[in-house]
Design a protein around this motif. Structure first.
Motif, PDB file in Angstrom:
ATOM      1  N   ARG A 187       0.915  -1.183  -0.131  1.00  0.00           N
ATOM      2  CA  ARG A 187      -0.006  -0.056   0.029  1.00  0.00           C
ATOM      3  C   ARG A 187       0.707   1.206  -0.016  1.00  0.00           C
ATOM      4  O   ARG A 187       0.518   2.206  -0.865  1.00  0.00           O
ATOM      5  N   GLU A 188       2.066   1.130   0.580  1.00  0.00           N
ATOM      6  CA  GLU A 188       2.823   2.174   0.783  1.00  0.00           C
ATOM      7  C   GLU A 188       3.644   2.551  -0.453  1.00  0.00           C
ATOM      8  O   GLU A 188       3.792   3.798  -0.846  1.00  0.00           O
ATOM      9  N   THR A 189       4.135   1.436  -1.036  1.00  0.00           N
ATOM     10  CA  THR A 189       4.495   1.603  -2.410  1.00  0.00           C
ATOM     11  C   THR A 189       3.542   2.152  -3.390  1.00  0.00           C
ATOM     12  O   THR A 189       3.769   2.964  -4.369  1.00  0.00           O
ATOM     13  N   TYR A 190       2.375   1.764  -3.332  1.00  0.00           N
ATOM     14  CA  TYR A 190       1.225   2.056  -4.262  1.00  0.00           C
ATOM     15  C   TYR A 190       1.099   3.819  -3.896  1.00  0.00           C
ATOM     16  O   TYR A 190       0.964   4.515  -5.000  1.00  0.00           O
ATOM     17  N   ASP A 191       0.981   4.098  -2.777  1.00  0.00           N
ATOM     18  CA  ASP A 191       0.717   5.416  -2.209  1.00  0.00           C
ATOM     19  C   ASP A 191       1.914   6.489  -3.160  1.00  0.00           C
ATOM     20  O   ASP A 191       1.646   7.437  -3.475  1.00  0.00           O
ATOM     21  N   PHE A 192       3.148   5.899  -2.851  1.00  0.00           N
ATOM     22  CA  PHE A 192       4.165   6.896  -3.256  1.00  0.00           C
ATOM     23  C   PHE A 192       4.659   6.696  -4.598  1.00  0.00           C
ATOM     24  O   PHE A 192       5.171   7.593  -5.338  1.00  0.00           O
ATOM     25  N   TYR A 193       4.475   5.547  -5.342  1.00  0.00           N
ATOM     26  CA  TYR A 193       4.983   5.418  -6.873  1.00  0.00           C
ATOM     27  C   TYR A 193       3.687   5.095  -7.621  1.00  0.00           C
ATOM     28  O   TYR A 193       3.998   5.199  -8.857  1.00  0.00           O
ATOM     29  N   GLY A 194       2.561   4.543  -7.310  1.00  0.00           N
ATOM     30  CA  GLY A 194       1.731   4.350  -8.259  1.00  0.00           C
ATOM     31  C   GLY A 194       1.529   2.899  -8.850  1.00  0.00           C
ATOM     32  O   GLY A 194       1.250   2.866  -9.755  1.00  0.00           O
ATOM     33  N   ILE A 195       2.583   2.021  -8.112  1.00  0.00           N
ATOM     34  CA  ILE A 195       2.351   0.745  -8.793  1.00  0.00           C
ATOM     35  C   ILE A 195       1.110   0.166  -8.310  1.00  0.00           C
ATOM     36  O   ILE A 195       0.777  -0.015  -7.206  1.00  0.00           O
ATOM     37  N   GLN A 196       0.485  -0.650  -9.263  1.00  0.00           N
ATOM     38  CA  GLN A 196      -0.736  -1.331  -8.735  1.00  0.00           C
ATOM     39  C   GLN A 196      -0.477  -2.742  -8.449  1.00  0.00           C
ATOM     40  O   GLN A 196       0.377  -3.385  -9.363  1.00  0.00           O
ATOM     41  N   PHE A 197      -0.675  -3.393  -7.549  1.00  0.00           N
ATOM     42  CA  PHE A 197      -0.649  -4.700  -7.008  1.00  0.00           C
ATOM     43  C   PHE A 197      -1.849  -5.410  -7.296  1.00  0.00           C
ATOM     44  O   PHE A 197      -2.708  -5.265  -6.620  1.00  0.00           O
ATOM     45  N   GLN A 198      -1.575  -6.065  -8.501  1.00  0.00           N
ATOM     46  CA  GLN A 198      -2.824  -7.059  -8.832  1.00  0.00           C
ATOM     47  C   GLN A 198      -3.169  -8.048  -7.694  1.00  0.00           C
ATOM     48  O   GLN A 198      -2.313  -8.727  -7.285  1.00  0.00           O
TER      49      GLN A 198
END
Lengths: 170, 418
Positions: free
Chosen positions: A118-129
């Motif tokens: 979630r943190e990585t999505y929050d800061f980089y916008g990587i979608q984790f499927q």
């Protein structure tokens, strides 16, 4: 300095190359840790293999973090794994094009990855499927930018009077 | 529940009450309870929206990030020197531990060899701050179970440790202690006196504190089997530090991957059995004793070293020159300016370094591309990783147990939100 365990490093690299062949793009020792680059398509299988295989037994996810490579137009994720039994640490890297930043989630392997992804999505916008609850965690929900990308300015974006080259990285 | 209150308002009649009671067994009504973001029972800024069945917690949803300060972004724009104050503000209950961890990370990237004396000085400082952190956590567990006395006793000793910090580096809470390569100055004789005094005075007070709580019937009833967690789940959730050891896994970075000459010290890793609040309390308590033991050993080792003036590495590239030289010598002044303004480049490279902080494995993943600032710096913050298991831990617990469980996990808002 972590103790470099050459035998274990070799074993991990050999096993991975034997099972995944071309998917293992690179392996090298960075300072004191084995660092393996894996293609985006196989990252879930590689991590699952490292977790489940009797010889690998990487039972502990130390940390997971995002990356931005502006010159390659790529986003990356770096996983740090730890085998408590052999006391062996490795680093797994993967990357995805910034135009289509989708990677599989590993929350099914290590629940600890939940907030880290979630943190990585929050800061980089990587979608984790497949992530159970992929929404912003530290920033506010209304935010539209991904602030740790290199093109996001540190200071107020509306400000024009300040030359960033004078204050650290431009 | 709301329905019951409505009934009472309308006029209580026993047969209606009984009928409703049967009904409510079938159609249970849950309440939503909002705990936080600022709540006197949670020590820090945490919000938990809890779905309650009476006193019992059915589900919890956490909201974090109230004091997020974007340290990872700021760190990409600051020279290495100026990142140390950022690390202070992660776990502010034991700031020197974070400082030392950061310095060691940079030293690993630079390949600086650190003299033994600096290693031992660091061990002294790190164990002092571990004691300070554990004192807070354990006395707060006491407070949350209703025993304020122990807290007020131990706060004097925490205050005394802060005085030692003050003697060493001049500040108390956010210390910015040490430099890349060692310390900014040697420990003063007064600092040594105070450390020796602490070693003498703390055991008696700690024993008194233990007499208050450890075999206290009320405290045991409030903590044993409260918010327990199994070792398997703890490992899956990335627990480290005292919380993992309380579940029975003897993982300690100081032993697994020794740094700062920890391999030369003789100490034991305390572990618990059930992973409940009492075990977490006891593990921390025993760690304080072990830390005192380690400091004593470090003092003995320091006595043997002849060169008492060695407090930084013999590598002038990244170490501020002494102040007298800066004032009187042109080259030293230029060098001082270059380091402070971050004009000394750090070689390109990639390292991960971790230390056993008070809450667990505190990791620094540093990537340098050869510039004046890190290209990427990621903090592995133990609180952030283990706090996500909280909903699973408190499911089915009572609200008051969940509060004491949270204090026993020692979740620090600064470290959680970065």
């Amino acid at each position: 300095m972590f103790k470099i365990n050459t035998n274990r490093d070799q074993l991990v690299v050999n096993k991975l190359r034997q099972h995944f062949g071309e998917a293992i793009e690179n392996d090298e020792i960075m300072t004191d840790m084995l660092c393996i680059t894996v293609s985006k398509q196989n990252i879930y299988d590689v991590l699952l293999f490292l977790h489940e295989n009797d010889e690998m037994q990487f039972n502990f996810l130390t940390t997971l973090c995002g990356m931005h490579y502006p010159e390659k137009e790529e986003l990356g994720v770096v996983y740090h794994l730890h085998n408590f039994i052999e006391n062996h640490r490795i680093r797994i890297k993967t990357s995805t094009k910034i135009s289509n930043p989708v990677l599989p989630t590993i929350t099914t392997i290590w629940p600890a990855a939940n907030w880290l992804e979630r943190e990585t999505y929050d800061f980089y916008g990587i979608q984790f499927q497949g992530h159970p609850n992929l929404k912003r965690i530290l920033n506010m929900d209304e935010m539209t930018d991904f602030p740790l990308r290199k093109d996001f300015p540190l200071e107020d974006q509306t400000r024009e009077d300040k030359d960033n080259t004078m204050f650290g990285r431009k | 529940m709301y329905k019951d209150r409505q009934l009472i308002k309308e006029g209580f009649k026993s047969e209606i009450w009984e009928k409703d009671l049967v009904q409510s067994e079938e159609h249970k009504e849950y309440n939503t309870l909002n705990v936080g973001p600022t709540h006197p029972a949670t020590h820090g800024v945490f919000q938990n929206i809890m779905l309650m069945d009476g006193e019992f917690i059915v589900e919890t949803e956490q909201t974090i990030g109230y004091i997020h300060r974007a340290f990872e972004k700021i760190a990409e724009h600051r020279p290495f020197y100026q990142i140390t104050p950022l690390t202070d503000r992660l776990n502010y209950c034991s700031a020197p531990l974070n400082n030392m961890g950061w310095h060691m990370t940079v030293e690993k990237l630079l390949g600086i060899e650190i003299p033994k004396r600096v290693d031992y000085l660091r061990v002294v400082v790190m164990e002092l701050s571990r004691i300070a952190d554990h004192l807070i956590c354990n006395s707060v567990i006491g407070v949350d179970s209703g025993a304020l006395t122990g807290f007020t006793y131990l706060f004097q000793d925490r205050e005394f440790i802060y005085e030692i910090y003050e003697e060493i580096c001049g500040s108390r809470l956010t210390t910015n202690m040490g430099r890349i390569g060692g310390f900014e100055r040697n420990f003063s004789p007064k600092a040594w006196d105070k450390i020796r005094h602490l070693l003498k005075s703390l055991p008696a007070k700690l024993k008194e504190f233990e007499r208050l709580l450890v075999r206290n019937r009320i405290f045991m009833d409030r903590t044993i089997n409260v918010v327990p967690f199994s070792a398997e789940r703890a490992l899956a959730y990335g627990f480290t530090g005292p919380n993992l050891r309380a579940c029975g896994v003897d993982y300690d970075v100081r032993v697994m991957n020794p740094y700062s000459s920890y391999e030369e010290f003789d100490f034991t890793i305390p572990i618990g059995q059930n992973g409940d609040t009492y075990d977490r309390f006891m593990v921390r308590q025993e760690e304080i004793w072990q830390s005192l033991h380690i400091i004593q050993q470090a003092l003995d080792k320091l006595d043997v070293i002849e060169d008492k003036e060695c407090y930084f590495a013999k590598d002038p590239r990244y170490i501020l020159p002494p102040k007298e030289k800066v004032y009187n010598n042109m080259e030293a002044l230029i060098w001082h300016f270059k380091i402070v303004m971050g004009e000394t480049d750090i070689p390109a490279g990639e390292v991960y370094h971790c230390i056993e902080a008070a809450n667990g494995e505190l990791g620094f993943y540093l990537i340098s591309d050869g510039g004046r600032t890190p290209s990427r710096l990621h903090f592995r913050r133990p609180c952030f990783i283990y706090y996500q298991s909280y909903p699973e831990m408190v499911k089915g617990c009572m609200l008051s147990d969940a509060i004491i469980g949270m204090s026993s996990m020692n979740v620090i808002a600064g470290e959680l939100d970065a």
